[in-house]
Design a protein around this motif. Sequence first.
Motif, short mmCIF file in Angstrom:
data_model
loop_
_atom_site.label_atom_id
_atom_site.label_comp_id
_atom_site.label_asym_id
_atom_site.label_seq_id
_atom_site.Cartn_x
_atom_site.Cartn_y
_atom_site.Cartn_z
N ALA A 673 0.83 -1.21 0.00
CA ALA A 673 0.00 0.00 0.00
C ALA A 673 0.86 1.25 0.00
O ALA A 673 0.59 2.22 -0.74
N VAL A 677 0.90 4.19 -2.89
CA VAL A 677 0.64 5.61 -2.64
C VAL A 677 1.77 6.46 -3.23
O VAL A 677 1.52 7.49 -3.88
N LEU A 682 -3.70 4.62 -6.53
CA LEU A 682 -4.61 4.70 -5.38
C LEU A 682 -5.55 3.50 -5.25
O LEU A 682 -5.84 3.09 -4.12
N PRO A 683 -6.09 2.92 -6.30
CA PRO A 683 -6.96 1.74 -6.11
C PRO A 683 -6.24 0.60 -5.39
O PRO A 683 -6.80 -0.03 -4.49
N ARG A 686 -5.71 1.61 -1.65
CA ARG A 686 -6.91 1.46 -0.82
C ARG A 686 -7.18 0.00 -0.49
O ARG A 686 -7.50 -0.36 0.65
N ASP A 687 -7.06 -0.85 -1.50
CA ASP A 687 -7.32 -2.28 -1.28
C ASP A 687 -6.34 -2.86 -0.26
O ASP A 687 -6.74 -3.59 0.66
N ALA A 690 -6.85 -1.57 3.34
CA ALA A 690 -8.04 -2.17 3.94
C ALA A 690 -7.77 -3.61 4.37
O ALA A 690 -8.17 -4.04 5.47
N GLU A 708 -6.45 2.40 9.29
CA GLU A 708 -7.71 3.10 9.02
C GLU A 708 -7.45 4.57 8.70
O GLU A 708 -8.07 5.14 7.79
N LEU A 711 -5.94 4.75 5.25
CA LEU A 711 -6.97 4.48 4.26
C LEU A 711 -7.84 5.70 4.03
O LEU A 711 -8.17 6.05 2.89
N VAL A 714 -6.13 8.37 1.81
CA VAL A 714 -6.03 8.14 0.37
C VAL A 714 -7.40 7.93 -0.27
O VAL A 714 -7.48 7.48 -1.41
N ALA A 715 -8.45 8.23 0.47
CA ALA A 715 -9.79 8.01 -0.07
C ALA A 715 -10.07 8.90 -1.27
O ALA A 715 -10.75 8.52 -2.22
N THR A 716 -9.50 10.11 -1.22
CA THR A 716 -9.80 11.05 -2.31
C THR A 716 -8.56 11.60 -2.99
O THR A 716 -8.63 12.09 -4.11
#
Length: 737
Positions: A673, A677, A682-683, A686-687, A690, A708, A711, A714-716
């Motif tokens: 992850a 980043v 980003l997909p 995020r995976d 999580a 958390e 995560l 990097v949501a947006t």
Amino acid sequence: MQQEGHAIQGGNAIGGSARIAGSSVQAGEIHGGVHFHARSTAGALPRLPVPRQLLPVSPHFTDRKRDLAALDGLFARRPDDAVPLIVVSGPAGIGKTALVSRWLRTTAERFPDGQLYADLRGHAPDGPATPSEILGQFLRALGVGPVPAELGEQTALWRSVTVGLKVSVMLDNVFSAAQVRPLLPGGHHGLIAVTSRHRLTGLRADGALYHQLGLLDPAAAEEVLSRGVGADRVRSEATETRQLIALCGGLPLALCLASARLASRPRQPVRSLVEALTRQGRLAALAIEGESSVNHALDESYAVLAPEAARLYRRLALLPARGLDARTAAAACAVPLGEAERLLDVLVEANLIEDVGPDSYRFHDLVRLHAEEQGRSTERPEARAEVRRRACDWYLATATQAQRHLSPIQLTLRRTYAFPPEDLPFPFTDGAGALTWLETHRRDLLAAVRGAYEAGWDDTAWQLVDALWPLFHRLRYHDLWLEAHEIGLGAARRSGDRAAERQMLNSGAIGFGVAGRTDDAITWFTWSLQAAQEAGDARDEGQALHGIGSAHRQAGRFREAGAFLDRAIATWEAVGYPRGAALSRIVLGEMALESAATEWDGRRAAEYFERAHATLLAVDDPYDAARALAFHGRARAVEGAYAAGAAELGRALAVFEAAGATPWQARTLEMLARSAVEHADLPVARDCFARARDLYAMQSPSDARRMEDLLAAVATEPADPQDGTSEQPDRTSPNGN
């Protein structure tokens, strides 16, 4: 095939709380063949069953309708915003465990997520169980592990795991309120039921509701006797039966024991037992809690045992272990396994031991005291010592066999036996069975270590600690790990075995490191270094240097760590131990990676990992080779080669998934992850964040919260994964194993 989303007339209805596991078809009509193709689960961990741990209810259980109704009433009064806490108290032998077990069984449907049980050993000679021990037991039963070392983290994890679960928990034989408080679950959907000889009024501040269990009334007491000896016999000697009930004072334990004695002598009139008890005045104080009166009843039950059953009864109580099974009984008493099983059945039938599971038995606390007294007064001192030594030798032989299955490379020191258990089959045939046996018997094994040391059997004591390495390393019961090694070190030093002393120092120091006590780890490794240098053992010297360096690195002292690790590499290479040198290079590479500020720093770290990976593959150590590969992939990503690095991390992750290594799965996903980043993928970030969060949640709530936060960041938009954090140090053992 015609499929419908709802049941059609004539069948296919599923309602209520029914659940379907596995492949299924719900259809109105089916034409042709239906084929299911199972997805491969290679490498996946088996899913644990819903825990249903309540003890079986004795067939002598009777009446108690008012008590059961009272417990229902207390549960109905439960608070809306907290877990109901119900305390059932009363004197020894009153039937608290049986009552609560029976009541909780009637509530099973209310708690679909499980029913947990723990004996807190409130009156055991070796002291009550610790909350940490019980939390570890409960968390593992729910499929959570490894368990944190500190009680505060264990409590937080327990409350987090149970916040949404509908579980009931039975805490049996509680000594104090302090034992209970850390075990209170989160949320308000569960239930805690406590049994204790004490009233535990201190729990009132925690919202406890109380029920004091009284003696059986005459009608219920008569029913107990009728179930044991037959209603016709009770009716034919009604007067004598009432006298016996009065002498037993309504205490269920005494009634069951008297019933067993009468049942074993079908031609003896009830009057004979009444006369014996009256003449000797043995049950005069049963109306209050008093051990002497119960002992008198036990005297009578013991007196009617066949000689071989009486011998087993008194000898089992001499053992250091609390738990009993047929193989241990056979080994300790030098009888064939089949004979031990038969005699255990005799004692169960006489209500002198409890059957608590498949091939699992235990004494009631007071019965054990009585049996111990019989053993001390009947058996000669040399016979008592032989019983204990035979049991310790059995535990040593079985633990050593488990070590052969689980970590044969660690089995390097000698084993000596006074009574080799040659004719008994081991209770497992593979690694999974070996690990289960070690975990199930861990308290008994530690008791054997203590007993051997106290008896002066020093070789047995340290050899048993050495054989338990797979238990310590894989399951990480921190308190047991450290106590066992403190005893083992004392035994090795007292016996004058310097190789054993160094082994105890090294494996004990690893335990301190795993528990986060780095200064203690350094102290023990320093003692090991001195001992290795005095003995001229260069390989052990390298191990101690590696351990000191790893502990300094764990504490963030990179300069000191690097110096010791360089010395370890030089020492190991001088004696031709490439695996050790590779493990030290992994730690050096981790430090370089954690402090990497430029691509050059990443390249330097990659060189350490690349060399370590090649060496570990050459010596056939695929697990540690995967660790080196994961770090090398992360270093490649730091250098800028994101695609190549991610591919290596993926290959390492597959190894850890196949091995069921949850901590390393989480760490590898976190590295994936972070790399994603840094390269705006980003997909993938995020995976992986999580998935790492979900894995960390089973062992480290703080790391799960950290994932958390990352995560969310990097949501947006891209985020700096090093913001406020650093690459987490390896929390596996400091020697790299």
